[in-house]
Scaffold this active site. Sequence first.
Site, PDB file in Angstrom:
ATOM      1  N   SER A 122       0.789  -1.039   0.117  1.00  0.00           N
ATOM      2  CA  SER A 122      -0.136   0.007   0.000  1.00  0.00           C
ATOM      3  C   SER A 122       0.949   1.226  -0.257  1.00  0.00           C
ATOM      4  CB  SER A 122      -0.783  -0.042   1.149  1.00  0.00           C
ATOM      5  OG  SER A 122      -0.443  -0.198   2.434  1.00  0.00           O
ATOM      6  N   HIS A 143      -2.420  -2.673  -6.185  1.00  0.00           N
ATOM      7  CA  HIS A 143      -2.844  -2.342  -4.919  1.00  0.00           C
ATOM      8  C   HIS A 143      -4.263  -2.450  -4.786  1.00  0.00           C
ATOM      9  CE1 HIS A 143      -3.469   0.820  -1.488  1.00  0.00           C
ATOM     10  NE2 HIS A 143      -3.255  -0.402  -0.886  1.00  0.00           N
ATOM     11  N   GLU A 155      -5.275  -0.059  -7.750  1.00  0.00           N
ATOM     12  CA  GLU A 155      -4.216   0.956  -8.273  1.00  0.00           C
ATOM     13  C   GLU A 155      -3.234   0.151  -9.014  1.00  0.00           C
ATOM     14  OE1 GLU A 155      -4.406   4.759  -5.155  1.00  0.00           O
ATOM     15  OE2 GLU A 155      -2.885   2.959  -4.712  1.00  0.00           O
ATOM     16  N   ASN A 194      -4.066   6.198  -0.504  1.00  0.00           N
ATOM     17  CA  ASN A 194      -3.386   6.365   0.754  1.00  0.00           C
ATOM     18  C   ASN A 194      -2.938   7.556   1.097  1.00  0.00           C
ATOM     19  OD1 ASN A 194      -4.304   4.008   1.799  1.00  0.00           O
ATOM     20  ND2 ASN A 194      -2.544   2.572   1.136  1.00  0.00           N
TER      21      ASN A 194
END
Length: 382
Positions: A122, A143, A155, A194
């Site tokens: 991540s 991800h 992602e 994130n």
Amino acid sequence: MSFTVNKITVLGSGIMGHGIAQVSAMAGYNVTLRDIEQSFLDKAMDKIKWSLGKLVEKQKLSQAEADKIFARITPIVDLKQALKDADMVVEAVPEDMNLKKKVYAEVESAAEQKTVFASNTSTLPITEMAALTNRPDRFVGIHFFNPPQLMPLVEVIPGNKTNPATTELAMDFIKKVGKQPVLCRKDVAGFIVNRIFIPLVHEAVFCKDRDGATMTQIDSAVKFRMSFPMGIFELADYTGMDVIHKATIEMHSRDAKVINPHPAIKQLFDEKNLGQKSGKGFYEYKGDKYERINLTEQEAAKYNPIKLVAVAANNAAWLISNNVCDKEDLEKALKLGMGLKKELFATVQEFGVKEVVKTLQDLEAKHGSFYAPDPYLLNYKQ
Ligand code: 3HC
């Protein structure tokens, strides 16, 4: 260069690993799920059974289909055996570079030449992890979002040496498992989602301290006034304080501008109050099963979440200014990866671009340059 993916090996059977194994099996792939202890695998297979049961209950699958999917997943402890004949390895082990180094050394020596490596990291740098292997051209970040069974976003992050054919293969694989890929053009700390989510958790704790608001007031405001499906403390508990804490350290060490760490996260982590999985995090839970916090419009009316809107928008603006993604992909990622029911910049407009920028400038004056508004926001037309 051309590859096709038939057999997947997922390394790590935690929250993400078991979910990725399940969605791959749901798409018809034969999957090997590997972990270092049989008891971890047993727990993961139980979770897969629970999740498939939910999908049957909601008539998204028949029981016969669920049984077939379950049978496509083989849990294995022995690494060599787990990697046999794998076209793609999806690595989903805990987010610790030293652990990843150890894992990639073992995997490189046991994997077949044809195997493509995909990391579900991540926050860790894809280029750095790819360099631990002899196949940086066939190494890519993919991800997924928690819960992988329900969140449509993945992602895709190429490293410096990733061959475009590998990126294509990853995009194609993600579409085949029924998910929607968004390309993260640069290997930046936190990638896209994130970079917005993790700093927001810290900011929410600062809001609690600085504004004297309660967690349910803040969370209700996040849900009802920022159009998130969950409150931010609720989402942090759901994600796990171990994940948030490790992501914080990694992201902050790669780029101090990305995050303004609040000590409460480390403290919860040190106290082993990891959130829903341990029964206590910001909130308390009855067990380790899926559980929601009661958030209401009445509570939402008691708190103005403009500081949270401002910090989310500022990190989003940074991603656009730095050409990590364009605005369209950013909004797509937030919708599909965090379930936002309204575009972030539509929320910014509702709160007022000028007010959002002023909020950041006030915060910058009081608390430092983390809050300095990004040029994209300064130039954003209402
Ligand atoms: N499999 C199958 N069903 C599941 C499930 C799973 N893994 N997890 C939950 N469900 C079920 C629930 O049990 C519930 O069933 P029920 O109706 O029988 O109780 C149903 O799904 C829907 O749950 P809710 O009623 O609570 O409804 P929501 O509409 O809020 O949907 C959600 C749940 C999809 C989790 C939604 O709240 C959401 O999108 N939350 C945000 C999640 C998010 O932001 N994830 C990303 C975090 S960041 C990340 O993962 C990156 C990492 O690197 C840190």
